[in-house]
Design an enzyme around this catalytic site. Structure first.
Site, PDB file in Angstrom:
ATOM      1  N   GLY A 195      29.450  44.010  38.001  1.00 55.85           N
ATOM      2  CA  GLY A 195      29.653  45.290  38.080  1.00 55.85           C
ATOM      3  C   GLY A 195      30.212  45.709  39.521  1.00 55.85           C
ATOM      4  O   GLY A 195      30.959  45.264  40.179  1.00 55.85           O
ATOM      5  N   GLY A 196      29.674  46.960  39.980  1.00 58.37           N
ATOM      6  CA  GLY A 196      30.165  47.344  41.276  1.00 58.37           C
ATOM      7  C   GLY A 196      29.979  46.248  42.639  1.00 58.37           C
ATOM      8  O   GLY A 196      30.730  46.522  43.525  1.00 58.37           O
ATOM      9  N   GLY A 204      68.013  37.790  47.264  1.00 55.63           N
ATOM     10  CA  GLY A 204      66.758  38.472  47.744  1.00 55.63           C
ATOM     11  C   GLY A 204      65.557  37.829  48.394  1.00 55.63           C
ATOM     12  O   GLY A 204      65.011  38.135  49.107  1.00 55.63           O
ATOM     13  N   ALA A 205      65.483  36.573  47.703  1.00 56.82           N
ATOM     14  CA  ALA A 205      64.398  35.797  48.049  1.00 56.82           C
ATOM     15  C   ALA A 205      64.624  35.119  49.184  1.00 56.82           C
ATOM     16  O   ALA A 205      63.617  34.595  49.913  1.00 56.82           O
ATOM     17  CB  ALA A 205      64.315  34.705  46.744  1.00 56.82           C
TER      18      ALA A 205
END
Length: 517
Positions: free
Chosen positions: A172-173, A407-408
């Site tokens: 959970g949290g 771009g890499a």
């Protein structure tokens, strides 16, 4: 006036009661499962006799619904400060033998107090998470307690290193505190981490699953990428914590723990010349290059089982602490994809926050093509790499080993993206795209007329490499600083690191940049 004997006896009684936690039977039950108690973890982490406990006598509010008259020693968490290898470290360790390690108001206050102490003292935080979650009887006050802890996790981020160990349940949290820390270590057996358990998932979605499928260490290490290290047991987990701390400064105002050697060894390493295979299309293991660059047994890989097409981790070169970011040709040919971009970007940002120089080892054919990648947001995720490198002001050294396309090439820290030194091996190819793809686009008409299309294609590809992709072309335009043999690499990098350790770089004043999350 001598101290009252009864007062001393009362103090000792209270200490013993708190240190007993949930009692002998619950402690024996943990030991039967191969698990340690909250205090045993701290005893193994810290140098003997150095741990100073804070808040040992803290008590929960006994008037709360369903908690009347219940004794919760230390309110189910042990907090304090001790020494690890001569350096102070703050820590909290949740005690599952007391109310399942549940977090209530005082429990959260103790954790918050020790994190405040870490901020004031500029020392790392190590948290052992072993809790059933929020104490239901305290209602919204328990949720408020989590909020206080989360807020401090964020406030300390980039100020002091934060390490979480998942030693038991973390559901959970409760999972968000470790998620907000820098590194998560999870024990393979006996630990679990998830937001919604199998029962909730089945009740809401109708989908049947198990805790192992959604919350085990192996799943988080290899599928979700939520954790950074898998420990075989409690002892292994503490060992990883200690080793990780050995590479990290105490805070963002301190230097990493370099072991500067008086004289640099600038001898060449001929074995490095034999790492690359004869064919530029054949894979090799980039970890062999990292081993050749690093001091013996100094490489500590981070997130080893997640996004294996990129390798990240800490090491030392001539005693200097560095962070490695390396394409792995053995996996997806070293392409950058969504997960690799996330993994690399976060590690870059950690290194930058704590002054760790970055070594980039490049063999990247591009971003991974595919509909799934495009629809998954590879543009946004890949931009994280560009943002992280562009924002980093620590020393950055890039070695282009083979391919660096499109771009890499930029996303792996080219000189234009802020690299302080870019070196290329003679095998490097730096271009908008690979030779085969470029030939098909640029010389399609020429190929159609050729009697032997295959032979002509090879001939044109060789011409393309010579005239467009050669490292000497990039060196001639000062996109790279030098072309070197692999055997020279360690010496050149060590020398550059020594000169760059005093690097200072300022940026335009701003609150923070807006990374494409």
């Amino acid at each position: 006036m001598p101290i009252n004997k009864q007062a001393v006896e009362e103090l000792e009684r209270r200490r013993q009661a708190t240190e007993a936690g949930g009692g002998r039977k619950k402690i024996e039950a943990r030991h039967a499962k191969g698990l340690w108690t909250a205090r045993e973890r701290l005893a193994h982490l810290f140098t003997e006799g150095t741990f100073q406990e804070y808040g040992q006598h803290a008590q929960h509010e006994s008037r709360q619904f369903g908690m009347e008259g219940k004794d919760l020693p230390g309110d189910a968490v042990v907090t304090g400060v001790g020494y690890v290898d001569g350096r102070p470290v703050a820590s909290f360790s949740q005690d599952f033998t007391v109310a399942g390690g549940s977090l209530g108001t005082m429990h959260a206050e103790k954790i918050s107090m020790i994190m405040d102490q870490a901020e004031i003292g500029g020392i790392p935080v190590v948290g052992f998470n072993d809790s059933g979650g929020a104490r239901i009887q305290e209602g919204v006050m328990a949720l408020s307690g989590y909020g206080q802890v989360f807020n401090r996790n964020v406030r300390l981020s980039g100020v002091v290193p934060q390490i979480a160990v998942i030693s038991g349940p973390c559901a959970g949290g409760a999972a968000y505190s470790p998620a907000l820390m820098d590194f998560i270590i999870m024990i393979r057996e006996g630990a679990e981490m998830f937001i919604c358990g199998p029962e909730v998932i089945r009740g809401v979605t109708g989908q049947a699953t198990t805790k192992a499928e959604i919350g085990s260490a192996d799943v988080h290490a290899s599928v979700s990428g939520n954790i950074h290290f898998v420990a075989e047991n409690e002892e292994d987990a503490v060992g990883i914590v200690r080793r990780l701390l050995s590479y990290l400064p105490s805070n963002n105002m301190s230097e990493p723990p370099h072991h500067i050697e008086p004289e640099l060894d600038l001898a060449e390493d001929p074995a490095m010349n034999d790492i690359l295979p004869d064919s530029g299309k054949s894979p090799f293991d980039v970890k062999d290059v990292i081993t050749g660059l690093s001091d013996p047994d100094s490489f500590l890989e981070v997130q080893r089982d997640f996004a294996k097409n990129i390798v990240v981790g800490f090491g030392r070169i001539a005693g200097m602490v560095v962070g490695y970011i390396a394409n792995q040709p053995k996996e997806l040919a070293g392409c950058l994809d969504i997960d690799a971009s996330d993994k690399g970007s976060r590690f870059i940002r950690f290194c930058n926050a704590f002054g760790v120089p970055i070594i980039n080892l490049v063999d990247v054919p591009g971003f991974l093509p595919g509909v799934r990648q495009e629809r998954g947001g590879i543009i946004r995720h890949g931009a994280k790499m560009l943002f992280s490198y562009g924002a980093a002001t620590v020393p950055k050294i890039t070695i282009i080993m083979r391919k660096a396309y499109g771009g890499a090439y930029l996303a792996m820290c080219s000189r234009d993206m802020g690299a302080d030194l870019v070196l290329a091996w003679p095998t490097a190819e730096i271009a908008v795209m690979g030779a085969d793809g470029a030939v098909n686009i640029l010389y399609r008409g020429d190929l159609d007329k050729a009697d032997d299309r295959v032979a002509r294609s090879r001939e044109l590809a060789d011409e393309y490499r010579a005239h467009f992709a050669s490292p000497y072309i990039s060196a001639g335009k000062l996109f790279i600083h030098d072309v070197i043999t692999p055997s020279e690499t360690r010496a050149r990098v060590a020398l550059a690191l020594r000169t760059l350790l005093s690097k200072r770089e300022t940026r335009p004043p701003k609150k923070h940049g807006n990374i494409p999350l």
